[in-house]
Design a protein around this motif. Structure first.
Motif: not given
Length: 255
Positions: A74-79
């Motif tokens: 969840q620490h990566y931003q969604a595309m």
């Protein structure tokens, strides 16, 4: 420094974008301006809940839907607003030299954001494709064919290993090849793919309840269609094509 890649992606509910499907010639995506690679690997990835393609694929059609795609953390931003497309790739049989066009329906199109395409094994299986993704040397008594098999066309694509990842080589097809070579459906295009439809768990439970202790006969299968609603904005009819034993279905209906 050695980099490790974790191919876990998940997609959010699909969004309606327009009222009709749009041929690829009438739609532009910024990623298509990049030089498309001629060839890449098609990797089996059970942690990608939907097949994903990049610029190696020939985009046949844009659907009227998009999805946001998240990574393994969840620490990566969604595309956001990843198009859902119908795409085609070319597979050259190393034995016969014949070229087959593999059509991938309901795929996420990432443009130049991914180099190799990702195939969800269960999305293939839901289309009647037999996926044996256990490497031979890890299978009991070396019984796995480690391949993808298309029963109707009697085509078997052998799989290789890149580390622990099963894959086969593909390339970008020409328009002439798409029109003249044998087209084979890798994943269903006419059926809306919902990787989190409750029917998967329900039918798995029905199979467990009806299990008689005998291994299933691969030829003893039928198509079983159900209707589900999963869209967060509206209710739409979906037909999840699931292969199932007849007695498993009847057992589920009577319990």
């Amino acid at each position: 420094m050695t980099r490790r890649r974790i191919n876990a992606i998940y997609s959010y509910p699909r969004r309606l974008q327009s009222q009709q499907r749009i041929p690829s010639q009438q739609r532009s995506v910024s990623a298509t301006s990049q030089l498309a690679p001629d060839q890449c690997r098609a990797e089996l990835d059970s942690h990608a809940d939907t097949c994903g393609v990049g610029n190696t694929a020939y985009i046949l059609e844009y659907t009227n839907r998009t999805a946001d795609v998240g990574a393994f953390s969840q620490h990566y931003q969604a595309m956001e607003n990843i198009p859902i497309v119908k795409a085609a790739v070319a597979y050259d049989d190393p034995v016969t030299g014949e070229t087959f066009i593999l059509v991938i329906g309901q795929a996420l199109y990432f443009g130049d954001k991914i180099q190799d395409i990702l195939l969800n094994p269960n999305q293939l299986r839901a289309n009647g494709v037999i996926v044996e993704d256990i490497p031979r040397h890890l299978s009991p008594n070396f019984t796995s064919s480690h391949s993808i098999y298309f029963p109707d066309e009697q085509l078997r694509i052998p799989l290789s290993l890149n580390g622990v990842i099963s894959y086969f080589n593909i390339r970008k097809p020409t328009l002439h090849e798409i029109h003249t070579c044998t087209n084979i459906s890798l994943t269903n295009d006419s059926v809306e793919w919902n990787p989190y439809c409750p029917s998967f768990a329900q039918n798995e439970q029905a199979a467990e309840n009806a299990d008689d202790g005998k291994p299933p006969d691969p030829s003893d299968r039928v198509l079983f269609a159900i209707t589900s609603s999963y869209h967060r904005d509206s209710s739409i009819d979906l037909t999840d094509v699931i292969y199932h034993k007849v007695n498993s279905i009847m057992a589920s209906a009577t319990t």
